[in-house]
Design a protein around this motif. Structure first.
Motif, PDB file in Angstrom:
ATOM      1  N   ARG A 130       8.782 -11.963   2.650  1.00 54.01           N
ATOM      2  CA  ARG A 130       9.390 -12.733   3.745  1.00 54.01           C
ATOM      3  C   ARG A 130      10.875 -12.975   3.486  1.00 54.01           C
ATOM      4  N   LEU A 131      11.226 -13.195   2.229  1.00 55.16           N
ATOM      5  CA  LEU A 131      12.621 -13.408   1.864  1.00 55.16           C
ATOM      6  C   LEU A 131      13.452 -12.167   2.144  1.00 55.16           C
ATOM      7  N   ILE A 132      12.946 -11.004   1.774  1.00 54.68           N
ATOM      8  CA  ILE A 132      13.648  -9.750   2.048  1.00 54.68           C
ATOM      9  C   ILE A 132      13.771  -9.540   3.549  1.00 54.68           C
ATOM     10  N   GLN A 133      12.747  -9.881   4.292  1.00 49.12           N
ATOM     11  CA  GLN A 133      12.808  -9.769   5.754  1.00 49.12           C
ATOM     12  C   GLN A 133      13.919 -10.647   6.320  1.00 49.12           C
ATOM     13  N   ARG A 134      13.955 -11.904   5.863  1.00 49.73           N
ATOM     14  CA  ARG A 134      14.913 -12.875   6.403  1.00 49.73           C
ATOM     15  C   ARG A 134      16.348 -12.611   5.946  1.00 49.73           C
ATOM     16  N   LEU A 135      16.523 -12.272   4.673  1.00 45.79           N
ATOM     17  CA  LEU A 135      17.874 -12.145   4.132  1.00 45.79           C
ATOM     18  C   LEU A 135      18.478 -10.750   4.248  1.00 45.79           C
ATOM     19  N   ILE A 136      17.621  -9.721   4.335  1.00 48.91           N
ATOM     20  CA  ILE A 136      18.149  -8.355   4.360  1.00 48.91           C
ATOM     21  C   ILE A 136      17.784  -7.609   5.640  1.00 48.91           C
ATOM     22  N   LEU A 137      16.498  -7.515   5.948  1.00 54.95           N
ATOM     23  CA  LEU A 137      16.084  -6.701   7.094  1.00 54.95           C
ATOM     24  C   LEU A 137      16.591  -7.229   8.430  1.00 54.95           C
ATOM     25  N   ASP A 138      16.459  -8.531   8.661  1.00 48.77           N
ATOM     26  CA  ASP A 138      16.921  -9.092   9.931  1.00 48.77           C
ATOM     27  C   ASP A 138      18.428  -8.904  10.128  1.00 48.77           C
ATOM     28  N   PRO A 139      19.264  -9.247   9.133  1.00 50.67           N
ATOM     29  CA  PRO A 139      20.701  -9.005   9.302  1.00 50.67           C
ATOM     30  C   PRO A 139      21.045  -7.516   9.447  1.00 50.67           C
ATOM     31  N   LEU A 140      20.332  -6.638   8.724  1.00 54.81           N
ATOM     32  CA  LEU A 140      20.579  -5.203   8.880  1.00 54.81           C
ATOM     33  C   LEU A 140      20.264  -4.747  10.297  1.00 54.81           C
ATOM     34  N   ALA A 141      19.172  -5.252  10.852  1.00 53.90           N
ATOM     35  CA  ALA A 141      18.805  -4.892  12.229  1.00 53.90           C
ATOM     36  C   ALA A 141      19.878  -5.357  13.213  1.00 53.90           C
ATOM     37  N   GLU A 142      20.366  -6.580  13.017  1.00 55.77           N
ATOM     38  CA  GLU A 142      21.407  -7.096  13.908  1.00 55.77           C
ATOM     39  C   GLU A 142      22.682  -6.257  13.816  1.00 55.77           C
ATOM     40  N   LYS A 143      23.061  -5.879  12.599  1.00 49.47           N
ATOM     41  CA  LYS A 143      24.272  -5.077  12.418  1.00 49.47           C
ATOM     42  C   LYS A 143      24.089  -3.656  12.961  1.00 49.47           C
ATOM     43  N   THR A 144      22.875  -3.144  12.864  1.00 49.81           N
ATOM     44  CA  THR A 144      22.600  -1.818  13.416  1.00 49.81           C
ATOM     45  C   THR A 144      22.686  -1.853  14.941  1.00 49.81           C
TER      46      THR A 144
END
Length: 105
Positions: free
Chosen positions: A65-79
């Motif tokens: 969940r931490l990786i989702q919140r701190l990395i995946l979600d921001p990466l998706a937004e930037k993509t």
């Protein structure tokens, strides 16, 4: 409904948590590579994930969940915003308690 055996679970060590972080991040990397994006995680970001992703009571469960919140979600937004796209490298860093994601060609 009887107990046939007792299984004892020892707490995970920081070395084991580090390996779990590597496995989870390699999955993220594979997903990004399919889109032509390379992932680089700086040591301080990995250290932060190790510290925040482990709980004495729940083990490494919070890590995903931490990786989702701190990395995946921001990466998706930037993509979606177009600041990270095919041919780019997404770099994950940390400053204090905060994860920062930026991109380079």
């Amino acid at each position: 409904n009887r107990i046939d055996e007792i299984v004892v679970f020892n707490p995970l060590t920081p070395k084991e948590i580090s390996k779990i972080v590597d496995i989870q991040l390699s999955r993220v990397s594979i997903r990004l590579e399919k889109r032509g994006i390379k992932l680089k995680v700086m040591p301080q970001a990995k250290k932060l994930l190790i510290q925040k992703g482990y709980d004495q009571n729940f083990g490494a469960r919070p890590l995903k969940r931490l990786i989702q919140r701190l990395i995946l979600d921001p990466l998706a937004e930037k993509t979606i915003a177009g600041s990270i796209r095919e041919g780019y490298r997404a770099i994950v860093s940390a400053r204090g308690e905060k994860v920062e994601i930026y991109s380079r060609r």
